[in-house]
Design a protein around this motif. Structure first.
Motif, short mmCIF file in Angstrom:
data_model
loop_
_atom_site.label_atom_id
_atom_site.label_comp_id
_atom_site.label_asym_id
_atom_site.label_seq_id
_atom_site.Cartn_x
_atom_site.Cartn_y
_atom_site.Cartn_z
N SER A 115 0.84 -1.19 0.00
CA SER A 115 0.00 0.00 0.00
C SER A 115 0.88 1.24 0.00
O SER A 115 1.99 1.24 0.57
CB SER A 115 -0.90 0.03 1.24
OG SER A 115 -2.04 -0.77 1.07
N MET A 143 -4.82 7.37 -1.24
CA MET A 143 -4.61 6.03 -0.70
C MET A 143 -4.56 5.06 -1.87
O MET A 143 -5.52 4.97 -2.66
CB MET A 143 -5.75 5.66 0.25
CG MET A 143 -5.67 4.23 0.78
SD MET A 143 -4.37 4.00 2.00
CE MET A 143 -5.10 4.88 3.39
N LYS A 174 -8.82 -1.82 0.51
CA LYS A 174 -9.79 -1.64 -0.55
C LYS A 174 -9.22 -2.08 -1.90
O LYS A 174 -8.05 -2.47 -2.00
CB LYS A 174 -10.24 -0.18 -0.62
CG LYS A 174 -10.83 0.36 0.68
CD LYS A 174 -12.07 -0.41 1.09
CE LYS A 174 -12.70 0.18 2.34
NZ LYS A 174 -13.91 -0.54 2.78
N ILE A 178 -8.38 5.86 -3.50
CA ILE A 178 -9.19 6.81 -2.74
C ILE A 178 -8.45 8.14 -2.75
O ILE A 178 -7.29 8.21 -2.34
CB ILE A 178 -9.44 6.35 -1.30
CG1 ILE A 178 -10.01 4.93 -1.27
CG2 ILE A 178 -10.38 7.31 -0.58
CD1 ILE A 178 -10.12 4.36 0.14
N ARG A 180 -8.68 12.31 -1.67
CA ARG A 180 -9.39 13.28 -0.85
C ARG A 180 -8.66 14.62 -0.85
O ARG A 180 -7.42 14.67 -0.88
CB ARG A 180 -9.53 12.79 0.61
CG ARG A 180 -10.46 11.60 0.71
CD ARG A 180 -11.01 11.37 2.08
NE ARG A 180 -12.01 10.31 1.98
CZ ARG A 180 -11.95 9.14 2.60
NH1 ARG A 180 -10.95 8.88 3.42
NH2 ARG A 180 -12.89 8.23 2.41
N PHE A 202 -7.65 9.48 6.57
CA PHE A 202 -7.90 8.06 6.31
C PHE A 202 -7.93 7.30 7.64
O PHE A 202 -7.19 7.62 8.58
CB PHE A 202 -6.82 7.47 5.41
CG PHE A 202 -6.81 8.01 4.01
CD1 PHE A 202 -7.93 7.88 3.19
CD2 PHE A 202 -5.69 8.64 3.50
CE1 PHE A 202 -7.94 8.38 1.90
CE2 PHE A 202 -5.68 9.15 2.21
CZ PHE A 202 -6.80 9.02 1.40
N ASP A 206 -11.41 3.16 5.47
CA ASP A 206 -10.72 3.21 4.18
C ASP A 206 -9.79 2.02 3.97
O ASP A 206 -8.97 2.03 3.04
CB ASP A 206 -9.94 4.51 4.07
CG ASP A 206 -10.82 5.72 4.30
OD1 ASP A 206 -11.80 5.88 3.57
OD2 ASP A 206 -10.54 6.49 5.25
N ARG A 213 -4.40 5.29 11.60
CA ARG A 213 -5.04 6.52 11.15
C ARG A 213 -4.01 7.50 10.58
O ARG A 213 -2.84 7.47 10.96
CB ARG A 213 -5.80 7.18 12.30
CG ARG A 213 -4.95 7.38 13.56
CD ARG A 213 -5.82 7.36 14.81
NE ARG A 213 -5.02 7.60 16.03
CZ ARG A 213 -4.45 6.62 16.73
NH1 ARG A 213 -4.56 5.36 16.34
NH2 ARG A 213 -3.76 6.90 17.83
N THR A 319 -16.18 11.97 5.65
CA THR A 319 -15.24 12.37 4.60
C THR A 319 -15.92 12.53 3.23
O THR A 319 -15.23 12.74 2.22
CB THR A 319 -14.12 11.33 4.47
OG1 THR A 319 -14.70 10.05 4.16
CG2 THR A 319 -13.34 11.21 5.77
N THR A 320 -17.24 12.46 3.19
CA THR A 320 -17.95 12.44 1.91
C THR A 320 -17.65 13.67 1.06
O THR A 320 -17.34 13.56 -0.14
CB THR A 320 -19.48 12.34 2.14
OG1 THR A 320 -19.77 11.19 2.93
CG2 THR A 320 -20.22 12.26 0.83
N THR A 323 -14.09 13.63 -0.47
CA THR A 323 -13.70 12.53 -1.36
C THR A 323 -13.97 12.92 -2.81
O THR A 323 -15.08 13.33 -3.15
CB THR A 323 -14.47 11.25 -1.00
OG1 THR A 323 -14.20 10.92 0.38
CG2 THR A 323 -14.03 10.09 -1.89
#
Length: 330
Positions: A115, A143, A174, A178, A180, A202, A206, A213, A319-320, A323
């Motif tokens: 990752s 991410m 995931k 992602i 943001r 994150f 996520d 975090r 976080t909507t 994002t």
């Protein structure tokens, strides 16, 4: 004198000046030894070399990542509980580094087994997965789960400069990128350790493991964070995002922390740390990366309410709005 006084205050010793000698209390007023908290020992007495835990990328050689990214390691993998090489102290991560993509350059569209996290500090560019694309600018956080194709492109005439983190993903990672805008995130914490305010970028929702975090943290002018320590198994890393230099307290010693430099809080359970903002008009910003040991019996973490205050309805971990949806790749 100012820094010495602050250091004494943070260590719980108070401050006095040579021209104002303190009165000597009578012998009868001396506190009894019984029941007193044990004295906090110095870094030297504890055998903690704090310079092993704080490093700046400018002192490291340049290597390549993702084909064309110029990276300089800040902190690398190692054992924080035993003596070892300077900067090699990360228990759960493989690499924390600055990453630079030169003007006109791009990385190959590839997948990797690890990752990755990228935080854009300056410059402009584009991210794509071969099908969708996202614009890159200051404050964008990415991410990248394992085995997800991605490509970074510098679309400007200036370097695209980022902070990069690499690690082995957990089982809940995931299957897609992602992206943001960290500036569009709501505040998720206030008055954490006295004066920190945070944007939660994150977390476990996520794909990070429990107790893991990534935040950006603001320290207001003329303030300090509450000195405190972390136990063995806790990995908490602070990276300075804002320009300039500040003092930081690590155990019994002060150090200068420059932009892009990072420190891991020594996980001794005894080594306090605190960030100090001595400016009266400048806000300091940090990238905060943490992973703590999981205690299944621990209560849910609070959202950083100030002591004695009711829950603040302005705080949120939603976080909507921040994002960013990908657009079809042109």
């Amino acid at each position: 004198m100012k820094l010495a006084c602050i250091a004494l205050f943070l260590g719980g010793l108070g401050c006095s000046y040579a021209q104002t000698p303190a009165a000597t209390p009578p012998a009868s007023a001396a506190p009894a030894a019984a029941g007193r908290a044990p004295a906090v020992r110095s870094n030297e007495d504890e055998g903690v070399s704090i310079d092993r835990f704080l490093r700046r990328p400018e002192d490291q050689p340049v290597h390549l990542s993702h084909g064309t990214l110029l990276i300089q390691q800040i902190l690398g993998p190692g054992d924080p509980d035993h003596p070892g090489a300077y900067g090699q102290v990360l228990q759960y991560r493989k690499n924390l580094a600055t990453a630079k993509l030169l003007p006109g350059a791009q990385t190959p569209l590839e997948t990797y087994p690890d990752s990755y996290f990228f935080y854009v500090k300056s410059g402009e560019g584009r991210l794509d997965d071969g099908k969708q694309m996202w614009d890159l600018k200051d404050g964008i956080a990415i991410m990248v789960p394992p085995s997800v194709p991605h490509r970074l492109v510098n679309t400007s005439d200036k370097p695209l400069e980022m902070i990069m983190l690499q690690w082995t993903a957990g089982p809940d990672a995931k299957k897609a990128l992602i992206v943001r805008n960290s500036y569009a995130l709501p505040w998720c914490e206030e008055n954490a350790h006295w004066n920190n305010a945070s944007h939660c970028i994150f977390g476990t929702a996520d794909g990070l493991v429990q107790g893991e975090r990534i935040y950006t943290v603001m320290l207001p002018p003329w303030s300090v964070s509450q000195p405190h320590s972390h136990p063995q198994g806790m990995e908490e890393v602070w990276t300075k995002l804002s320009p300039g230099t500040i003092p930081v307290l690590i155990g019994s010693e002060l150090r200068e922390m420059q932009q892009n430099s990072s420190y891991l809080v020594p996980p001794t359970g005894k080594t306090d740390h605190s960030n100090l903002n001595l400016s009266k008009d400048k806000t300091e910003w940090f990238l905060y990366i943490a992973r703590s040991p999981v205690n299944p019996n621990a209560p849910p973490r609070p959202q950083g309410q100030g002591g004695g205050f009711a829950a603040n309805p302005n705080l949120s971990r939603d976080t909507t709005a921040a994002t960013i949806a990908g657009r079809p790749l042109r």
